[in-house]
Design a protein around this motif. Structure first.
Motif, PDB file in Angstrom:
ATOM      1  N   VAL A  14     -10.774  -3.110   2.889  1.00  0.00           N
ATOM      2  CA  VAL A  14      -9.737  -2.277   2.285  1.00  0.00           C
ATOM      3  C   VAL A  14     -10.024  -2.038   0.810  1.00  0.00           C
ATOM      4  O   VAL A  14     -10.025  -0.902   0.339  1.00  0.00           O
ATOM      5  N   ASN A  15     -10.296  -3.115   0.036  1.00  0.00           N
ATOM      6  CA  ASN A  15     -10.414  -2.963  -1.420  1.00  0.00           C
ATOM      7  C   ASN A  15     -11.704  -2.293  -1.865  1.00  0.00           C
ATOM      8  O   ASN A  15     -11.850  -1.935  -3.038  1.00  0.00           O
ATOM      9  N   HIS A  53      -5.850  -5.456  -2.525  1.00  0.00           N
ATOM     10  CA  HIS A  53      -5.869  -6.042  -1.185  1.00  0.00           C
ATOM     11  C   HIS A  53      -6.967  -7.099  -1.131  1.00  0.00           C
ATOM     12  O   HIS A  53      -8.059  -6.904  -1.681  1.00  0.00           O
ATOM     13  N   GLY A  88       0.829  -1.193   0.000  1.00  0.00           N
ATOM     14  CA  GLY A  88       0.000   0.000   0.000  1.00  0.00           C
ATOM     15  C   GLY A  88       0.861   1.239   0.000  1.00  0.00           C
ATOM     16  O   GLY A  88       1.163   1.811   1.060  1.00  0.00           O
ATOM     17  N   GLN A 104      -7.265   0.791  -3.940  1.00  0.00           N
ATOM     18  CA  GLN A 104      -6.604  -0.227  -3.121  1.00  0.00           C
ATOM     19  C   GLN A 104      -7.133  -1.601  -3.496  1.00  0.00           C
ATOM     20  O   GLN A 104      -7.304  -2.481  -2.660  1.00  0.00           O
ATOM     21  N   ASP A 126      -3.760   1.889   2.664  1.00  0.00           N
ATOM     22  CA  ASP A 126      -4.087   0.696   3.444  1.00  0.00           C
ATOM     23  C   ASP A 126      -3.846  -0.607   2.698  1.00  0.00           C
ATOM     24  O   ASP A 126      -3.925  -1.681   3.303  1.00  0.00           O
ATOM     25  N   GLY A 127      -3.594  -0.528   1.398  1.00  0.00           N
ATOM     26  CA  GLY A 127      -3.391  -1.760   0.655  1.00  0.00           C
ATOM     27  C   GLY A 127      -2.929  -1.504  -0.757  1.00  0.00           C
ATOM     28  O   GLY A 127      -3.014  -0.384  -1.274  1.00  0.00           O
TER      29      GLY A 127
END
Length: 538
Positions: A443-444, A438, A390, A435, A416-417
């Protein structure tokens, strides 16, 4: 997925798909011919892009039997189901348990090489759908076609044409499976799209509704396309790049007749011969009559001069492996390409036709269409997301006025990812970052928005779908006004593919202002006006 290509004469021997993609290994799990055929289709659709047609690896690791058999069936199933934080998707929501078992068995078999394609084979697939004398002289509808969003409907095998003014779907133009990107003619009227199944299609936005006018299969696995825009050659040629066979094909941009095929097999930066040297990305250069052909496994950028296609001049520029996606700086002179397995960005001067620098970034850079903006400390910069962590890394791009920062890291921002795409606009205060790589939905399904001045991040929950929908938020595009940001919800879960959507935000306030619902697996979007104005560079 290859039925149309097969029927048009590519494989005169009717080579079965299972035999084309693999055969049983002595120590591999037993598989029937039907299971091999099903598994090879899954591998093509979901795995070959990262792991290679011959399973020798690239962005993802190799999946040859000497490695996969040692890992064993249970471990393979676990990795495929859960994914990894290093950038591999979780497939437990995309494939069912039987399919995961099947593909785990399949990658323990010994791969076989698919057939080649000659220029005659390619010509056999060429089809004119709407003859040129039937093309309209002006738009047949009263829609604001310059604000159309040409949208990939990945698993649907179509391009959704969405009206940016009304936020309504105009039509779905049938194209190849899993289109990766779309490129336009110099006036924005025609759009060329390359399917993963090798189908290269031309769409006319002036027709009512917009539709495909011609097509040709340039391979059995393909990825990118570009159109000549320079000088007297504007809109004369279109180029398609093959993953298999590893070659590029230059066609007449008006009729789509294939004119020339060139193999990309050769030697990598270590002097080792590469048989599966795939074309990763294709671009037209703004300052010369040349295409950039990025050869993934060799780490070479070929600058191909199309001013005389009978006597092609090709400058082979060595950088690093494995070349993937790239974009231009705001001037259009410098091309910036991710050598993602080397964890580097490579910088090419397309005027001098040479490598000017390489930069270590983070784990597996992936800029997608990229983003350029003005940083208060470094001046003009560009950035990339990463598949392996990330992180957003950005660097200076102005060697003339800001030489101390040129091709050097200006800053990094942690997200975050891992993600696939970031995007900005010259009039925007923000850079939008996904993101999507992830494996976890918490997160995604979120994106980050970075303030260009402060570098502070604001999280936004976009893909508000239940976990079983396996929906991720990804890819950004601005509308014609430059005030709206369109974000895709790619719903991939079994039975939920039609639950995709595009969420529209006010760029200044970051508040949702609209949605386009009930789309089948929407991913990339391309605004006609912005792409015509080359805002992908700035």
């Amino acid at each position: 997925m290859h039925k149309r290509a097969l029927s048009k004469g590519i494989f005169a021997l009717s080579f079965p798909l299972a035999a084309m993609m693999g055969t049983a290994h002595a120590a591999a799990p037993e598989m029937s011919a039907e299971e091999m055929d099903r598994a090879s289709a899954i591998y093509f659709q979901r795995c070959a892009g990262c792991h290679g047609t011959l399973r020798k690896g690239a962005t993802g690791p190799g999946l040859l039997p000497e490695d996969t058999q040692e890992m064993g069936q249970r471990r393979l199933e676990s990795i495929i189901s859960l994914g990894t934080e290093g950038g591999m998707n979780n497939f437990d929501g995309i494939l069912d348990e039987e399919e995961i078992t099947l593909i785990s068995k399949y990658i323990q078999q010994t791969p076989e090489e698919p057939p080649e394609m000659s220029l005659a084979d390619i010509r056999d697939t060429w089809e004119i759908v709407v003859p040129q004398d039937q093309w309209p002289d002006e738009p047949q509808h009263d829609l604001n076609w310059e604000n159309f969003m040409v949208t990939i409907l990945r698993d649907r095998g179509a391009m959704g044409i969405i009206d940016g003014d009304t936020k309504e779907l105009v039509t779905e133009a049938e194209t190849g499976y899993a289109v990766h990107v779309a490129k336009s003619s110099s006036d924005g009227r025609f759009w060329y799209v390359q399917g993963r199944d090798g189908r290269l299609s031309k769409i006319d936005l002036w027709m009512d509704p917009p539709q495909v006018t011609a097509e040709v299969f340039i391979g059995i696995d393909a990825r990118d396309v570009a159109v000549s825009h320079y000088g007297e050659w504007a809109d004369k040629y279109v180029i398609g790049g093959g993953y298999w066979p590893p070659h590029f094909v230059i066609a007449d941009a008006h009729t789509m007749e294939p004119l020339k095929v060139v193999s990309t097999r050769g030697y990598n930066t270590e002097g080792e011969y590469v048989h599966e040297a795939r074309v990763a990305a294709l671009y037209d250069t703004p300052h010369a009559p040349t295409f950039l052909v990025n050869v993934k496994e060799t780490g070479q950028v070929w600058q191909v001069d199309y001013s005389d296609i009978d006597n092609l001049r090709m400058d082979q520029i060595a950088s690093a492996e494995y070349l993937h996606d790239g974009f231009f700086d705001s001037t259009g002179r410098y091309f910036m390409i991710a050598a993602n397995f080397s964890h580097k960005m490579a910088f090419i001067d397309t005027v001098e036709r040479k490598l000017v620098s390489m930069l270590n970034t983070g784990e597996i850079p992936h800029p997608g269409p990229g983003a350029n903006w003005i940083d208060p400390e470094c001046g003009p910069v560009a950035g990339t997301t990463h598949l392996g962590e990330g992180l957003v890394t950005f660097w200076g791009t102005d060697p003339e006025n800001n030489p101390d920062h040129a091709w050097e890291i200006c800053g990094t921002v942690e997200t975050d990812g891992p993600g696939l795409f970031l995007r900005s606009h010259p009039d925007s205060p923000h850079v939008w970052i996904d993101q999507s790589m992830h494996p976890e939905a918490d997160v995604n399904q979120w994106v980050m928005v970075m303030d260009k001045e402060t570098r502070e991040l604001t999280p936004i929950h976009v893909a508000d779908r239940p976990r079983e929908h396996d929906a991720v938020a990804l890819h950004f595009e601005y509308d014609k006004s430059g005030t709206e940001v369109w974000v895709s919800i790619w719903a991939r879960g079994r039975g939920h593919q039609d639950d995709g959507a595009i969420v529209i935000y006010d760029d200044k306030t970051m508040e949702e202002i609209g949605r386009v619902e009930n789309l089948n697996t929407p991913t990339g979007k391309f605004n006609v006006y912005n792409r015509l104005k080359k805002y992908e560079r700035g």
